[in-house]
Design a protein around this motif. Structure first.
Motif, mmCIF file in Angstrom:
data_model
loop_
_atom_site.group_PDB
_atom_site.id
_atom_site.type_symbol
_atom_site.label_atom_id
_atom_site.label_comp_id
_atom_site.label_asym_id
_atom_site.label_seq_id
_atom_site.Cartn_x
_atom_site.Cartn_y
_atom_site.Cartn_z
ATOM 1 N N LEU A 298 0.857 -1.190 0.000
ATOM 2 C CA LEU A 298 0.000 0.000 0.000
ATOM 3 C C LEU A 298 0.890 1.236 0.000
ATOM 4 C CD1 LEU A 298 -2.716 1.545 0.362
ATOM 5 C CD2 LEU A 298 -2.402 1.269 2.835
ATOM 6 N N GLN A 299 0.641 2.124 -0.948
ATOM 7 C CA GLN A 299 1.399 3.375 -1.040
ATOM 8 C C GLN A 299 0.402 4.528 -1.104
ATOM 9 O OE1 GLN A 299 4.973 3.642 -1.307
ATOM 10 N NE2 GLN A 299 4.620 5.828 -0.973
ATOM 11 N N VAL A 300 0.447 5.399 -0.109
ATOM 12 C CA VAL A 300 -0.411 6.586 -0.058
ATOM 13 C C VAL A 300 0.490 7.806 -0.075
ATOM 14 C CG1 VAL A 300 -2.080 7.874 1.330
ATOM 15 C CG2 VAL A 300 -2.220 5.377 1.229
ATOM 16 N N ASP A 301 0.284 8.700 -1.042
ATOM 17 C CA ASP A 301 1.155 9.864 -1.202
ATOM 18 C C ASP A 301 0.360 11.154 -1.210
ATOM 19 O OD1 ASP A 301 3.689 8.512 -1.476
ATOM 20 O OD2 ASP A 301 3.061 7.902 -3.490
ATOM 21 N N ASP A 302 0.593 11.974 -0.185
ATOM 22 C CA ASP A 302 0.160 13.371 -0.145
ATOM 23 C C ASP A 302 -1.337 13.551 -0.398
ATOM 24 O OD1 ASP A 302 0.761 16.027 0.327
ATOM 25 O OD2 ASP A 302 1.159 16.484 -1.786
ATOM 26 N N LEU A 303 -2.139 12.764 0.323
ATOM 27 C CA LEU A 303 -3.595 12.858 0.151
ATOM 28 C C LEU A 303 -4.141 14.135 0.772
ATOM 29 C CD1 LEU A 303 -5.283 9.389 0.755
ATOM 30 C CD2 LEU A 303 -4.483 10.417 -1.365
ATOM 31 N N ILE A 304 -4.992 14.797 0.017
ATOM 32 C CA ILE A 304 -5.708 15.977 0.502
ATOM 33 C C ILE A 304 -7.190 15.758 0.233
ATOM 34 C CG2 ILE A 304 -6.124 18.445 0.131
ATOM 35 C CD1 ILE A 304 -3.147 18.747 -0.456
ATOM 36 N N LYS A 305 -8.011 16.041 1.248
ATOM 37 C CA LYS A 305 -9.454 15.867 1.103
ATOM 38 C C LYS A 305 -10.187 16.965 1.856
ATOM 39 C CE LYS A 305 -13.309 13.796 -0.065
ATOM 40 N NZ LYS A 305 -13.748 13.728 -1.472
#
Length: 222
Positions: free
Chosen positions: A2-9
């Protein structure tokens, strides 16, 4: 894995956009377990829903086993959810009209990976063998949660996402369910990302991170 990069919500409110996630990045290796902690409203469930493809970020990238989610349309995301991940929620979300055996097989059949031998092993290890002809409403809360976990694992997903899976259980049932879950995961390559508010539950997982004001608190990572 799993790779999560710089999430903005953001979510719209009457007062204007509310930023829920502010540049969140994390990684999870095959077979690794990670507890995601944080106060209510910190964005834990939002992050889990984004990783599950149930919602979309405003920006940033999520990849599971090399599959980027941002390039998938809704029907492709639905197909991916059926085969790529397992989901366990606090509310169990069992199908009341199906018996225990059919609930257990449901996800694996959707994914095209129904394995009778693996299902029988899950039923035995989860203590459900004598309950296969019952309906969910005839089970205790702990039994229902064990069934929900078994349903998610029956398809042998690469990633299991769990949102407060023991939040509706008493402490003894919670410990029992967590012990079974960790034993099953120890025998598989499935990675686990679990949202929990409980330090006692989080301590059972390999790593812990804390969301605070929409950002991961590196100082609280273990």
């Amino acid at each position: 894995m799993l790779q999560v990069d710089d999430l903005i919500k953001h979510y719209p409110t009457a007062q204007g956009p509310l930023q829920v996630l502010d540049g969140v990045s994390l990684q999870l290796a095959p077979g690794e377990s990670l507890a995601l902690m944080g106060e209510s409203g910190s964005g834990k469930s939002t992050l889990l829903h984004l990783i599950a493809g149930l919602d979309r970020p405003d920006s940033g990238c999520i990849a599971v086993n090399g599959q980027r989610l941002d390039g998938l349309n809704e029907s492709a995301l639905a197909r991916w959810r059926r085969s790529g991940i397992g989901l366990v929620f606090q509310q169990f979300n069992l199908i009341g009209s199906l018996k225990v055996a059919d609930n257990l097989a449901f996800q694996a059949r959707l994914a095209g990976r129904h394995d009778r031998a693996w299902q029988a092993q899950l039923a035995q290890r989860l203590g459900l063998n004598g309950l296969l002809d019952r309906y969910p409403e005839q089970l205790s809360g702990g039994q229902q949660q064990r069934l929900a976990i078994g349903r998610a694992l029956a398809a042998r997903p690469a990633l299991l996402l769990a949102d407060e899976p023991t939040g509706n259980l008493d402490e003894a049932s919670s410990d029992d369910v967590m012990q079974l879950l960790m034993e099953l995961l120890a025998d598989s390559p499935t990675s686990l990302l679990m949202v929990t508010h409980s330090p006692r539950i989080a301590a059972r997982l390999a790593r812990r991170v804390v969301l605070h004001n929409g950002r991961l608190d590196d100082a609280a990572a273990h």
